[in-house]
Scaffold this active site. Structure first.
Site, PDB file in Angstrom:
ATOM      1  N   THR A  39       0.826  -1.212   0.000  1.00  0.00           N
ATOM      2  CA  THR A  39       0.000   0.000   0.000  1.00  0.00           C
ATOM      3  C   THR A  39       0.863   1.266   0.000  1.00  0.00           C
ATOM      4  O   THR A  39       0.475   2.282  -0.565  1.00  0.00           O
ATOM      5  CB  THR A  39      -0.984   0.034   1.193  1.00  0.00           C
ATOM      6  OG1 THR A  39      -0.248   0.132   2.407  1.00  0.00           O
ATOM      7  CG2 THR A  39      -1.884  -1.185   1.217  1.00  0.00           C
ATOM      8  N   ASN A  50      13.342   4.284   5.098  1.00  0.00           N
ATOM      9  CA  ASN A  50      12.404   3.268   5.551  1.00  0.00           C
ATOM     10  C   ASN A  50      11.208   3.958   6.199  1.00  0.00           C
ATOM     11  O   ASN A  50      11.337   5.059   6.734  1.00  0.00           O
ATOM     12  CB  ASN A  50      13.094   2.369   6.589  1.00  0.00           C
ATOM     13  CG  ASN A  50      12.187   1.289   7.121  1.00  0.00           C
ATOM     14  OD1 ASN A  50      11.499   0.604   6.350  1.00  0.00           O
ATOM     15  ND2 ASN A  50      12.155   1.113   8.433  1.00  0.00           N
ATOM     16  N   HIS A 100       8.463   3.318   9.223  1.00  0.00           N
ATOM     17  CA  HIS A 100       8.194   2.466  10.381  1.00  0.00           C
ATOM     18  C   HIS A 100       6.880   2.920  11.014  1.00  0.00           C
ATOM     19  O   HIS A 100       6.670   4.117  11.217  1.00  0.00           O
ATOM     20  CB  HIS A 100       9.345   2.568  11.391  1.00  0.00           C
ATOM     21  CG  HIS A 100       9.134   1.674  12.573  1.00  0.00           C
ATOM     22  ND1 HIS A 100       9.371   0.322  12.517  1.00  0.00           N
ATOM     23  CD2 HIS A 100       8.655   1.927  13.810  1.00  0.00           C
ATOM     24  CE1 HIS A 100       9.055  -0.217  13.691  1.00  0.00           C
ATOM     25  NE2 HIS A 100       8.618   0.733  14.495  1.00  0.00           N
TER      26      HIS A 100
HETATM   27  C1  GRF Z   1       3.858  -0.665   6.865  1.00  0.00           C
HETATM   28  O1  GRF Z   1       3.105  -0.610   8.034  1.00  0.00           O
HETATM   29  C2  GRF Z   1       5.236  -0.087   7.078  1.00  0.00           C
HETATM   30  O2  GRF Z   1       5.269   0.928   8.011  1.00  0.00           O
HETATM   31  C3  GRF Z   1       6.004  -1.287   7.583  1.00  0.00           C
HETATM   32  O3  GRF Z   1       5.491  -2.381   6.864  1.00  0.00           O
HETATM   33  C4  GRF Z   1       4.152  -2.103   6.450  1.00  0.00           C
HETATM   34  C5  GRF Z   1       4.079  -2.294   4.970  1.00  0.00           C
HETATM   35  O4  GRF Z   1       2.784  -2.143   4.460  1.00  0.00           O
HETATM   36  N1  GRF Z   1       7.434  -1.097   7.448  1.00  0.00           N
HETATM   37  P1  GRF Z   1       2.513  -2.075   2.886  1.00  0.00           P
HETATM   38  O5  GRF Z   1       3.127  -3.335   2.277  1.00  0.00           O
HETATM   39  O6  GRF Z   1       3.145  -0.842   2.343  1.00  0.00           O
HETATM   40  O7  GRF Z   1       1.021  -2.058   2.765  1.00  0.00           O
END
Ligand code: GRF
Length: 208
Positions: free
Chosen positions: A13, A108, A110
């Protein structure tokens, strides 16, 4: 135009939010040249393909050691030679070699307000479980540069999100993505693509 490589493992997403922002010119001067997934079944791959972005699977389970896996990843990144590497839900820790070679070029996202609820082993849904267990009333998301310490690199942007009394980890995860992650991720990528972020003494500053 900055060349961006996005590393993914799951739902994608955040990748989707970045693609949308590039198409709508909310991210200027940036283009995703390649999406690399550590998981061949990642939905993120379908999202990339639909947007006509090149994809590559470097599956962790196809390598008998993390070292060999990291070497292959490093080789691919060097060949692509990106200006920016974006970890968008990438469920692997990138090696010291990669981090040093691409210093201040890897970011990144988080899903908490670092330095709370982060570090080795605290990722994905576990973050939201820990937030609910602790009973904090505010959580959020953080975009940061990647260094050798898990979730320890210079912070670029953060956004807070309210925790509700009846939240489950899944409901909270969804809200954090929607209200914080997708927004600050595209903002950070846009700022970096325009060379507006400066790193000094492990902190970041926005150029006026
Ligand atoms: C997100 O919550 C991000 O913060 C974490 O992993 C998740 C990835 O979600 N590092 P998506 O694959 O981008 O939907």
């Amino acid at each position: 135009m900055k060349k961006i490589v996005v590393l993914v493992s799951g739902a994608g997403t955040n990748l989707k939010a970045l693609i949308k922002a590039i198409n709508r010119k909310k991210i200027k001067n940036g283009k995703i040249s390649l999406v690399i997934s550590s998981n061949e079944k990642a939905k993120a791959l379908t999202i990339a393909k639909r947007a006509k972005i090149d994809t590559k699977v470097i599956g962790r389970k196809n390598f008998d050691s993390n070292e060999k896996y990291q070497d292959e990843l490093f080789l691919n990144l060097k060949n692509e030679n990106p200006d920016l590497i974006v970890l968008a839900g990438f469920m692997q820790i990138v090696s010291k070699n990669i981090v040093q070679y691409f210093e201040n070029k890897i970011i990144n996202i988080h899903p908490s307000l670092i330095p709370s609820f982060c570090g080795a082993g605290v990722y994905g849904i576990k973050v939201h479980q820990a937030v609910l267990q602790k009973g904090v009333k505010i959580t959020g998301a953080t975009v940061h540069f990647v260094n050798e310490i898990p979730d320890g690199g210079p912070i670029i942007l953060q956004k807070s999100v309210k925790v509700n009394q009846n939240d489950t980890p899944e409901i909270l995860q969804e809200r954090v993505k929607k209200k914080a992650e997708w927004k600050i991720f595209r903002k950070a990528v846009n700022l970096i693509c325009q060379d507006k972020i400066v790193v000094k003494n492990n902190k970041t500053y926005v150029k006026e």
